[in-house]
Design an enzyme around this catalytic site. Structure first.
Site, PDB file in Angstrom:
ATOM      1  N   GLY A  50     121.283  17.382  32.575  1.00  0.00           N
ATOM      2  CA  GLY A  50     120.628  18.644  32.860  1.00  0.00           C
ATOM      3  C   GLY A  50     119.743  18.553  34.077  1.00  0.00           C
ATOM      4  N   GLU A  51     119.278  19.704  34.514  1.00  0.00           N
ATOM      5  CA  GLU A  51     118.448  19.785  35.716  1.00  0.00           C
ATOM      6  C   GLU A  51     117.323  20.768  35.485  1.00  0.00           C
ATOM      7  OE1 GLU A  51     118.880  20.971  40.461  1.00  0.00           O
ATOM      8  OE2 GLU A  51     120.654  20.726  39.194  1.00  0.00           O
ATOM      9  N   GLY A  52     116.111  20.354  35.803  1.00  0.00           N
ATOM     10  CA  GLY A  52     114.959  21.226  35.691  1.00  0.00           C
ATOM     11  C   GLY A  52     114.383  21.554  37.046  1.00  0.00           C
TER      12      GLY A  52
ATOM     13  N   ASP B 299     103.731  23.406  26.388  1.00  0.00           N
ATOM     14  CA  ASP B 299     104.926  24.140  26.813  1.00  0.00           C
ATOM     15  C   ASP B 299     105.940  24.204  25.668  1.00  0.00           C
ATOM     16  OD1 ASP B 299     106.327  25.669  28.630  1.00  0.00           O
ATOM     17  OD2 ASP B 299     107.254  23.969  29.646  1.00  0.00           O
TER      18      ASP B 299
ATOM     19  N   ALA C 166     112.620  17.919  37.736  1.00  0.00           N
ATOM     20  CA  ALA C 166     113.201  16.660  37.290  1.00  0.00           C
ATOM     21  C   ALA C 166     114.660  16.843  36.890  1.00  0.00           C
ATOM     22  CB  ALA C 166     112.400  16.100  36.112  1.00  0.00           C
TER      23      ALA C 166
END
Length: 253
Positions: free
Chosen positions: A15-17, A131, A20
């Site tokens: 995954g990609e944030g 969060d 990060a």
């Protein structure tokens, strides 16, 4: 894509944030598959961000709970800060809700209790998540178990493009749809802020949508500050009144 980081062999991207990337990796020393979270290059070059990323991950590494994804290792290699953590089978809760719709109230209560226990444990250790939201919660394929992710490091990376995250200390941290009123005002937070965000998440599990929505992050934040959510009983008749009352109590300003 990087092929190796320290002793870890990178097997693929998970995954990609915003700040990060997360990879599937293998730790040959103990024969374990892990998830590796690394800062993106544009942020990894900032020593301030890198040191905060590692410091917060080490603090979260002290947590050991059945409903919190375990952090195995924290380090830096070739100038890249990384976190090695438990690879959890399952789907993010937001995707689960999108695919399956509203969650039955009995199961919502069961899952929310797991999350509340995880947060209560972390709070007893002096750590506030800041969060809590469905995309930071993994639900098992059978829908019976949840694990909370990014404990203590949520301020550094986020998969939600609407997140109001900044790279400097003291600026707003969190995701507008799920942040508490005090977060929306940029004030200091304590465990009650996580309780509010869990309330937002439980509301979405029951109603199929968050209590507040809008076109911009600012409009959503203002609603958290000024408005009361629509009663759950109006959106979904049949929800037991004590359960609805509990969720609305979590959402008090």
């Amino acid at each position: 894509m990087i092929e190796r980081l320290d002793r870890y062999r990178i097997e693929g991207k998970l995954g990609e944030g915003a700040m990060a990337d997360v990879y599937r990796a293998h730790d040959p020393e103990i024969g374990r598959t892990v998830a590796i979270k690394v800062l993106k290059p544009e942020f990894a070059s900032n020593a301030d961000i890198g040191s905060r990323f590692l410091r917060e991950a080490r603090a979260a590494g002290a947590l050991s709970h059945a409903n919190i994804a375990t952090i195995y290792d924290v380090g830096e290699a070739d100038g890249i800060a990384y976190i090695a953590m438990e690879l959890v089978d399952g789907r993010p809760l937001d995707r689960w809700i999108a695919a399956n719709g509203r969650i039955p109230h009995e199961r919502t209560l069961h899952l929310a209790l797991q999350l509340a226990q995880a947060l209560g444990y972390a709070h007893s250790m002096g750590i506030v998540h800041r969060d809590v939201k469905p995309s930071n919660i993994l639900i098992s394929e059978d829908g019976k178990t949840v694990k909370l992710l990014d404990f203590g490091v949520a301020r550094m990376g986020d998969a939600d493009p609407s997140a109001l995250e900044r790279t400097q200390v003291g600026q707003l941290v969190g995701t507008p749809r799920y942040m508490s009123p005090e977060q929306a005002e940029g004030e200091a937070v304590d465990p009650r802020s996580d309780i509010y965000s869990l309330g937002v998440t439980a509301y979405q599990m029951l109603a199929g949508r968050p209590p507040f929505e809008g076109e911009t992050a600012l409009s959503i934040a203002v609603q958290h500050l000024k408005r009361d959510p629509e009663p759950l009983g109006d959106l979904r008749p049949g929800i037991p009144e004590p359960l609805a009352a509990m969720v609305h109590r979590m959402l008090e300003k």
